[in-house]
Design a protein around this motif. Structure first.
Motif, PDB file in Angstrom:
ATOM      1  N   GLU A  76       4.274   2.241 -22.033  1.00  0.00           N
ATOM      2  CA  GLU A  76       3.248   2.082 -20.999  1.00  0.00           C
ATOM      3  C   GLU A  76       1.853   2.085 -21.625  1.00  0.00           C
ATOM      4  N   ARG A  77       1.640   2.953 -22.596  1.00  0.00           N
ATOM      5  CA  ARG A  77       0.334   3.002 -23.260  1.00  0.00           C
ATOM      6  C   ARG A  77       0.034   1.695 -23.966  1.00  0.00           C
ATOM      7  N   LEU A  78       1.015   1.132 -24.649  1.00  0.00           N
ATOM      8  CA  LEU A  78       0.801  -0.154 -25.326  1.00  0.00           C
ATOM      9  C   LEU A  78       0.464  -1.252 -24.324  1.00  0.00           C
ATOM     10  N   GLN A  79       1.178  -1.282 -23.219  1.00  0.00           N
ATOM     11  CA  GLN A  79       0.927  -2.305 -22.196  1.00  0.00           C
ATOM     12  C   GLN A  79      -0.476  -2.136 -21.598  1.00  0.00           C
ATOM     13  N   ILE A  80      -0.853  -0.906 -21.286  1.00  0.00           N
ATOM     14  CA  ILE A  80      -2.176  -0.646 -20.721  1.00  0.00           C
ATOM     15  C   ILE A  80      -3.262  -1.054 -21.716  1.00  0.00           C
ATOM     16  N   TYR A  81      -3.075  -0.699 -22.963  1.00  0.00           N
ATOM     17  CA  TYR A  81      -4.047  -1.024 -24.009  1.00  0.00           C
ATOM     18  C   TYR A  81      -4.215  -2.532 -24.148  1.00  0.00           C
ATOM     19  N   GLU A  82      -3.104  -3.246 -24.180  1.00  0.00           N
ATOM     20  CA  GLU A  82      -3.162  -4.707 -24.275  1.00  0.00           C
ATOM     21  C   GLU A  82      -3.917  -5.294 -23.096  1.00  0.00           C
ATOM     22  N   GLU A  83      -3.587  -4.840 -21.901  1.00  0.00           N
ATOM     23  CA  GLU A  83      -4.225  -5.396 -20.703  1.00  0.00           C
ATOM     24  C   GLU A  83      -5.707  -5.043 -20.635  1.00  0.00           C
ATOM     25  N   MET A  84      -6.069  -3.840 -21.066  1.00  0.00           N
ATOM     26  CA  MET A  84      -7.481  -3.461 -21.051  1.00  0.00           C
ATOM     27  C   MET A  84      -8.267  -4.248 -22.096  1.00  0.00           C
ATOM     28  N   PHE A  85      -7.686  -4.435 -23.273  1.00  0.00           N
ATOM     29  CA  PHE A  85      -8.366  -5.218 -24.314  1.00  0.00           C
ATOM     30  C   PHE A  85      -8.573  -6.642 -23.826  1.00  0.00           C
ATOM     31  N   GLU A  86      -7.544  -7.217 -23.252  1.00  0.00           N
ATOM     32  CA  GLU A  86      -7.654  -8.593 -22.750  1.00  0.00           C
ATOM     33  C   GLU A  86      -8.688  -8.678 -21.634  1.00  0.00           C
ATOM     34  N   THR A  87      -8.675  -7.725 -20.708  1.00  0.00           N
ATOM     35  CA  THR A  87      -9.635  -7.720 -19.601  1.00  0.00           C
ATOM     36  C   THR A  87     -11.060  -7.640 -20.132  1.00  0.00           C
ATOM     37  N   ALA A  88     -11.286  -6.749 -21.081  1.00  0.00           N
ATOM     38  CA  ALA A  88     -12.632  -6.592 -21.644  1.00  0.00           C
ATOM     39  C   ALA A  88     -13.047  -7.840 -22.407  1.00  0.00           C
ATOM     40  N   PHE A  89     -12.155  -8.390 -23.197  1.00  0.00           N
ATOM     41  CA  PHE A  89     -12.479  -9.535 -24.041  1.00  0.00           C
ATOM     42  C   PHE A  89     -12.759 -10.791 -23.220  1.00  0.00           C
ATOM     43  N   VAL A  90     -11.975 -11.023 -22.200  1.00  0.00           N
ATOM     44  CA  VAL A  90     -12.117 -12.238 -21.392  1.00  0.00           C
ATOM     45  C   VAL A  90     -13.392 -12.192 -20.555  1.00  0.00           C
ATOM     46  N   ASN A  91     -13.972 -11.035 -20.410  1.00  0.00           N
ATOM     47  CA  ASN A  91     -15.183 -10.837 -19.632  1.00  0.00           C
ATOM     48  C   ASN A  91     -16.294 -11.810 -20.016  1.00  0.00           C
ATOM     49  N   GLY A  92     -16.389 -12.174 -21.253  1.00  0.00           N
ATOM     50  CA  GLY A  92     -17.440 -13.109 -21.657  1.00  0.00           C
ATOM     51  C   GLY A  92     -18.328 -12.531 -22.736  1.00  0.00           C
ATOM     52  N   SER A  93     -18.852 -11.360 -22.495  1.00  0.00           N
ATOM     53  CA  SER A  93     -19.648 -10.694 -23.533  1.00  0.00           C
ATOM     54  C   SER A  93     -19.366  -9.206 -23.455  1.00  0.00           C
ATOM     55  N   LEU A  94     -18.855  -8.681 -24.529  1.00  0.00           N
ATOM     56  CA  LEU A  94     -18.495  -7.264 -24.558  1.00  0.00           C
ATOM     57  C   LEU A  94     -19.729  -6.416 -24.821  1.00  0.00           C
ATOM     58  N   SER A  95     -19.977  -5.470 -23.920  1.00  0.00           N
ATOM     59  CA  SER A  95     -21.066  -4.527 -24.147  1.00  0.00           C
ATOM     60  C   SER A  95     -20.579  -3.448 -25.111  1.00  0.00           C
ATOM     61  N   HIS A  96     -21.519  -2.695 -25.606  1.00  0.00           N
ATOM     62  CA  HIS A  96     -21.183  -1.588 -26.502  1.00  0.00           C
ATOM     63  C   HIS A  96     -20.251  -0.598 -25.786  1.00  0.00           C
ATOM     64  N   ASP A  97     -20.538  -0.302 -24.509  1.00  0.00           N
ATOM     65  CA  ASP A  97     -19.690   0.624 -23.754  1.00  0.00           C
ATOM     66  C   ASP A  97     -18.283   0.075 -23.557  1.00  0.00           C
ATOM     67  N   GLU A  98     -18.159  -1.227 -23.323  1.00  0.00           N
ATOM     68  CA  GLU A  98     -16.831  -1.822 -23.150  1.00  0.00           C
ATOM     69  C   GLU A  98     -16.028  -1.737 -24.445  1.00  0.00           C
ATOM     70  N   MET A  99     -16.680  -1.976 -25.561  1.00  0.00           N
ATOM     71  CA  MET A  99     -15.972  -1.837 -26.839  1.00  0.00           C
ATOM     72  C   MET A  99     -15.607  -0.375 -27.087  1.00  0.00           C
ATOM     73  N   ALA A 100     -16.491   0.526 -26.686  1.00  0.00           N
ATOM     74  CA  ALA A 100     -16.205   1.951 -26.843  1.00  0.00           C
ATOM     75  C   ALA A 100     -15.003   2.359 -25.997  1.00  0.00           C
ATOM     76  N   VAL A 101     -14.841   1.744 -24.831  1.00  0.00           N
ATOM     77  CA  VAL A 101     -13.667   2.033 -23.995  1.00  0.00           C
ATOM     78  C   VAL A 101     -12.388   1.664 -24.742  1.00  0.00           C
ATOM     79  N   ILE A 102     -12.373   0.513 -25.364  1.00  0.00           N
ATOM     80  CA  ILE A 102     -11.184   0.091 -26.112  1.00  0.00           C
ATOM     81  C   ILE A 102     -10.923   1.057 -27.267  1.00  0.00           C
ATOM     82  N   ALA A 103     -11.976   1.437 -27.976  1.00  0.00           N
ATOM     83  CA  ALA A 103     -11.818   2.373 -29.095  1.00  0.00           C
ATOM     84  C   ALA A 103     -11.321   3.728 -28.607  1.00  0.00           C
TER      85      ALA A 103
END
Length: 161
Positions: A76-103
């Motif tokens: 479940e963690r892997l699936q959530i991580y993949e979906e969150m990374f994809e959601t953040a990346f597809v956004n268009g421009s990743l903010s520092h906070d969005e990248m920090a969320v992935i990290a």
């Protein structure tokens, strides 16, 4: 923040992410979208989805400790991580906070480098299969840089030995 031994739990992860998003005092529309997406992925029961995100958000604002929640298994963690990374990346421009969320998700989910790389390969494959030529070009140009930035943030979270 959920670290160390023991299970990874939904409430703790959500509170950790909300704390990262609120560290600058502003919750942008893109950050709200990420928080909403994470809530949908973490809180599967309809009643939990209606009440827990707001409750946790208010607790984080108040400075209260948030713990507990449902246990999130490794798959479940892997699936959530993949979906969150994809959601953040597809956004268009990743903010520092969005990248920090992935990290912080990578850290909170206790992923090894190998698990992180597997998740990114899956996301990369999914994005490259898109029929949208603009998205495909974005994947080719930006994904490596974003992965490097997130990796650097993650390294700063790792305990020093």
């Amino acid at each position: 923040m959920p670290v160390g031994e023991g299970p990874v739990r939904t409430r703790e992860v959500y509170a950790t992410v909300i704390g990262v998003l609120l560290r600058d005092g502003v919750l942008t529309r893109e950050e709200q979208r990420l928080a909403t997406r994470l809530a949908i992925l973490l809180f599967k029961k309809e009643n939990d989805l209606k009440t827990l995100p707001r409750e946790i958000y208010n607790s984080v604002i108040a400075g209260d400790v948030v713990d507990g929640g449902e246990i999130i298994n490794k798959n479940e963690r892997l699936q959530i991580y993949e979906e969150m990374f994809e959601t953040a990346f597809v956004n268009g421009s990743l903010s520092h906070d969005e990248m920090a969320v992935i990290a912080i998700l990578r850290y909170a989910f206790r992923f090894t480098d190998k698990e992180h790389e597997l998740a990114i390969e899956i996301v990369k494959g999914t994005l490259e299969e898109s029929d949208d030529p603009k998205l495909l070009q974005k994947v080719r140009e930006d994904l490596a840089g974003v992965i490097d930035l997130v990796g650097g943030m993650f390294e700063s979270l790792r305990p020093k030995r």
